[in-house]
Design an enzyme around this catalytic site. Structure first.
Site, PDB file in Angstrom:
ATOM      1  N   LYS A 266      57.864  40.636  60.393  1.00 59.79           N
ATOM      2  CA  LYS A 266      57.566  39.793  61.544  1.00 59.79           C
ATOM      3  C   LYS A 266      56.349  38.929  61.244  1.00 59.79           C
ATOM      4  O   LYS A 266      55.287  39.431  60.875  1.00 59.79           O
ATOM      5  CB  LYS A 266      57.292  40.669  62.775  1.00 59.79           C
ATOM      6  CG  LYS A 266      56.854  39.892  64.013  1.00 59.79           C
ATOM      7  CD  LYS A 266      56.471  40.826  65.161  1.00 59.79           C
ATOM      8  CE  LYS A 266      55.851  40.082  66.329  1.00 59.79           C
ATOM      9  NZ  LYS A 266      55.417  40.979  67.409  1.00 59.79           N
ATOM     10  N   ASP A 271      50.567  34.771  68.955  1.00 58.71           N
ATOM     11  CA  ASP A 271      51.442  35.167  70.056  1.00 58.71           C
ATOM     12  C   ASP A 271      50.709  35.034  71.390  1.00 58.71           C
ATOM     13  O   ASP A 271      49.931  35.902  71.775  1.00 58.71           O
ATOM     14  CB  ASP A 271      51.924  36.608  69.861  1.00 58.71           C
ATOM     15  CG  ASP A 271      52.872  37.043  70.973  1.00 58.71           C
ATOM     16  OD1 ASP A 271      53.405  36.163  71.670  1.00 58.71           O
ATOM     17  OD2 ASP A 271      53.076  38.255  71.121  1.00 58.71           O
ATOM     18  N   LYS A 278      50.433  36.142  78.053  1.00 57.40           N
ATOM     19  CA  LYS A 278      49.583  37.335  78.067  1.00 57.40           C
ATOM     20  C   LYS A 278      48.300  37.060  78.861  1.00 57.40           C
ATOM     21  O   LYS A 278      47.864  35.906  78.962  1.00 57.40           O
ATOM     22  CB  LYS A 278      49.180  37.691  76.624  1.00 57.40           C
ATOM     23  CG  LYS A 278      50.282  38.118  75.697  1.00 57.40           C
ATOM     24  CD  LYS A 278      49.704  38.368  74.308  1.00 57.40           C
ATOM     25  CE  LYS A 278      50.795  38.725  73.296  1.00 57.40           C
ATOM     26  NZ  LYS A 278      51.339  40.062  73.515  1.00 57.40           N
ATOM     27  N   ASP A 289      49.592  39.034  64.589  1.00 57.71           N
ATOM     28  CA  ASP A 289      50.991  39.356  64.872  1.00 57.71           C
ATOM     29  C   ASP A 289      51.923  38.974  63.727  1.00 57.71           C
ATOM     30  O   ASP A 289      53.138  39.103  63.849  1.00 57.71           O
ATOM     31  CB  ASP A 289      51.430  38.670  66.167  1.00 57.71           C
ATOM     32  CG  ASP A 289      52.437  39.490  66.956  1.00 57.71           C
ATOM     33  OD1 ASP A 289      52.558  40.695  66.675  1.00 57.71           O
ATOM     34  OD2 ASP A 289      53.096  38.932  67.843  1.00 57.71           O
ATOM     35  N   ASP A 348      57.522  37.343  75.904  1.00 51.84           N
ATOM     36  CA  ASP A 348      56.517  38.052  75.108  1.00 51.84           C
ATOM     37  C   ASP A 348      57.144  39.169  74.280  1.00 51.84           C
ATOM     38  O   ASP A 348      56.459  39.821  73.499  1.00 51.84           O
ATOM     39  CB  ASP A 348      55.422  38.613  76.025  1.00 51.84           C
ATOM     40  CG  ASP A 348      54.182  39.056  75.256  1.00 51.84           C
ATOM     41  OD1 ASP A 348      53.980  38.544  74.132  1.00 51.84           O
ATOM     42  OD2 ASP A 348      53.428  39.886  75.766  1.00 51.84           O
ATOM     43  N   GLU A 350      59.058  38.632  71.805  1.00 50.73           N
ATOM     44  CA  GLU A 350      59.585  37.620  70.891  1.00 50.73           C
ATOM     45  C   GLU A 350      59.780  38.125  69.471  1.00 50.73           C
ATOM     46  O   GLU A 350      60.623  37.614  68.731  1.00 50.73           O
ATOM     47  CB  GLU A 350      58.655  36.403  70.882  1.00 50.73           C
ATOM     48  CG  GLU A 350      57.471  36.462  69.933  1.00 50.73           C
ATOM     49  CD  GLU A 350      56.510  37.610  70.201  1.00 50.73           C
ATOM     50  OE1 GLU A 350      55.900  38.104  69.238  1.00 50.73           O
ATOM     51  OE2 GLU A 350      56.344  38.028  71.371  1.00 50.73           O
ATOM     52  N   ARG A 352      61.086  40.803  68.261  1.00 52.33           N
ATOM     53  CA  ARG A 352      62.429  41.336  68.003  1.00 52.33           C
ATOM     54  C   ARG A 352      63.461  40.215  67.874  1.00 52.33           C
ATOM     55  O   ARG A 352      64.492  40.387  67.225  1.00 52.33           O
ATOM     56  CB  ARG A 352      62.807  42.323  69.098  1.00 52.33           C
ATOM     57  CG  ARG A 352      62.894  41.741  70.497  1.00 52.33           C
ATOM     58  CD  ARG A 352      62.787  42.803  71.575  1.00 52.33           C
ATOM     59  NE  ARG A 352      61.436  43.329  71.678  1.00 52.33           N
ATOM     60  CZ  ARG A 352      61.078  44.303  72.502  1.00 52.33           C
ATOM     61  NH1 ARG A 352      61.970  44.870  73.304  1.00 52.33           N
ATOM     62  NH2 ARG A 352      59.837  44.730  72.542  1.00 52.33           N
TER      63      ARG A 352
END
Length: 509
Positions: A266, A271, A278, A289, A348, A350, A352
């Site tokens: 990933k 993010d 967030k 991230d 959020d 995202e 996956r």
């Protein structure tokens, strides 16, 4: 991308005075009845005096404790350093205890140029652990401070004192230690880079730069290619940013390959949460991230540099998750590579979505095993804390990763994939939704990923495991052992050890 300066090593078994070091480090353990001075090259009279003074000096043997004393004439070092190795279990000191003690000492001795490590070693693997820990402890991020006058330079040279100095296996062990440490440190630097400097395009460029001189083919898929080929997850997540996404494929092939492995990482360079934004405090560390993709990138490079007889393909799923007029919305439906549709209930969640594309792409090449690495869920931190990662997936792959992590010195714990979580991902408008049951959210996310693991050439599901490294990938607290503040390089050592174990098992057949 700023580069970390390498540390040089040599090993000696005599002539301690000739080393002319700035510091000599010896070990102190924490025994049942107090501090225990470990074996060292010091004279018997010096050892006796030190033992009698440990309590008065406040020496406990705790991990990370470092006590500096004036140097002794018979050592050739300006400073004598007592380094804690932590609790002792019997007479043997674990490789990880040595690794942490060496890393802690070298980290805390920044400002000195040359350090001698004289911790007890009875096996080549222990000498290698000292070297690896020292290289990890010497890591420094080349920060963007305008005034660096007060910065202490990292230790540049480490001499290891060991009776194994002439062991024929030592050179290869030290090469492995420095190669793995270099890969971990490069991962740390990528994680530490601000998102204004590391975004999808520059991350892809960094991958190409780091691979120069190695037998690794790097293919960068830009937004036009991703759109054309149907990478709907990564394109959906990246469409809210002015910096379009990238998929980077890294291929290392060996003429003597005993296995074909796929690693998927990933790579969310920042993010914000997207439209499901967030809270401000939750965004502060979100440059990290992309730690999974950074770990995959540098694992492929380390395997290539070590020349291990495997084929390894890394898939770096890189995007920036931002809110804008073009961002995906809750209730949008994305079509993942291969055709499965996903209703986005929370933008959020995202990671996956980009990983789904990567897992499908990896499956299309029929590898023997797929392993994915991601800072995927806050639920991972709730479940296992800041220092322990989770592994989920097929029992065999998960167990092998756990064993590799134990050998490498990283903390990983197996978690289940409960069947009852899958129905919570059902959607009335798509094949599945991107969020489901909130309780056990770490496992629900893994159940989502499992939906995108393909079949092998025999029609069987490809063996797979998922590493959620959300907590241990980034250290918000104080440095400890060989672990610095910010990026830690989590998962690189485990993945390299896993590949080595695959090779070892093949040789035993």
């Amino acid at each position: 991308m700023s580069a970390n300066h390498p540390i040089s090593f040599n090993v000696i078994s005599s002539d301690l005075k000739k080393a002319s070091a700035d510091a000599l480090v010896i070990g102190v353990g924490k025994g049942a009845d107090g501090a225990v001075l470990l074996d060292s090259p010091l004279t018997a009279s010096t050892v006796k005096s030190l033992k009698e003074s440990l309590a008065a000096l406040g020496v406990t043997g705790d991990a990370d404790q470092l006590v500096r004393l004036p140097g002794l004439p018979d050592t050739g070092a300006k400073v004598l350093v007592l380094a804690g190795v932590g609790k002792l279990a019997g007479t043997e000191i674990t490789e990880e205890s040595l690794r942490r003690a060496a890393g802690s000492a070298v980290r805390q001795l920044a400002g000195l140029a040359h350090v001698v490590l004289a911790l007890p070693t009875t096996a080549v693997e222990q000498v290698s652990a000292l070297a690896e820990g020292a290289a990890l402890g010497a890591y420094q991020y080349d920060s963007l401070h305008s005034n660096k006058a007060g910065n202490k330079a990292a230790v540049a040279k480490v001499t290891i004192y060991s009776a194994l100095a002439k062991d024929p296996k030592l050179a290869a062990a030290l090469l492995r230690a420095s190669t793995v440490a270099k890969a971990v440190n490069a991962t740390r630097t990528l994680v530490n880079e601000p998102p204004s400097r590391l975004y999808p395009a520059t991350f892809a460029e960094a991958a190409k730069d780091l691979a120069k001189g190695l037998p690794v083919k790097v293919t960068v898929m830009d937004e036009k290619r991703l759109l054309k080929d149907g990478f709907g997850g990564i394109m959906g997540v990246g469409q809210g940013s002015s910096r379009p996404p990238r998929m980077v494929k890294m291929e290392y092939k060996s003429d003597k390959a005993v296995a074909d492995l796929a690693l998927v990482g990933k790579g969310i360079t920042f993010d914000s949460g997207g439209i499901s934004i967030k809270p401000g405090a939750g965004m502060i560390t979100m440059k990290c991230d992309m730690a999974g993709a950074a770990a995959v990138l540098n694992t492929v490079l380390a395997v290539a540099e070590l020349g291990l007889p495997v084929n390894v393909t890394g898939w770096l799923c890189i995007a920036e998750n931002m809110p804008s007029g073009t961002a995906i919305r809750p209730s949008d439906v994305l079509t993942i590579l291969g055709g499965k549709t996903v209703e986005v209930l929370n933008t959020d969640a995202e990671g996956r979505l980009v990983m789904a594309d990567g897992l499908v792409a990896a499956s299309h090449e029929f590898p023997d095993v797929i392993i994915d690495v991601a800072t995927l869920t806050g639920a991972q931190v709730v479940a296992l804390g800041h220092r322990t990662a989770a592994v989920m997936g097929d029992d065999g792959v998960s167990a092998a990763l756990k064993a590799a992590a134990d050998r490498a010195g990283e903390l990983i714990w197996p978690m289940p994939l409960p069947e009852e979580l899958r129905p919570s991902l059902d959607s009335p408008v798509a094949d599945l939704a991107n969020i489901g049951e909130r309780m056990g959210g770490m496992m629900t996310a893994a159940v989502f990923l499992q939906e995108f693991i393909g079949k092998d050439k025999n029609g069987e599901t490809i063996p797979w495991a998922h590493l959620d490294i959300a907590g241990p990938a980034f250290n918000e607290g104080a440095p400890y052992g060989y672990t610095p503040k910010q990026g830690t390089g989590m998962a690189v050592r485990t993945l390299v050890a896993y590949v080595e174990d695959v090779v070892a098992r093949s040789n035993q057949r």
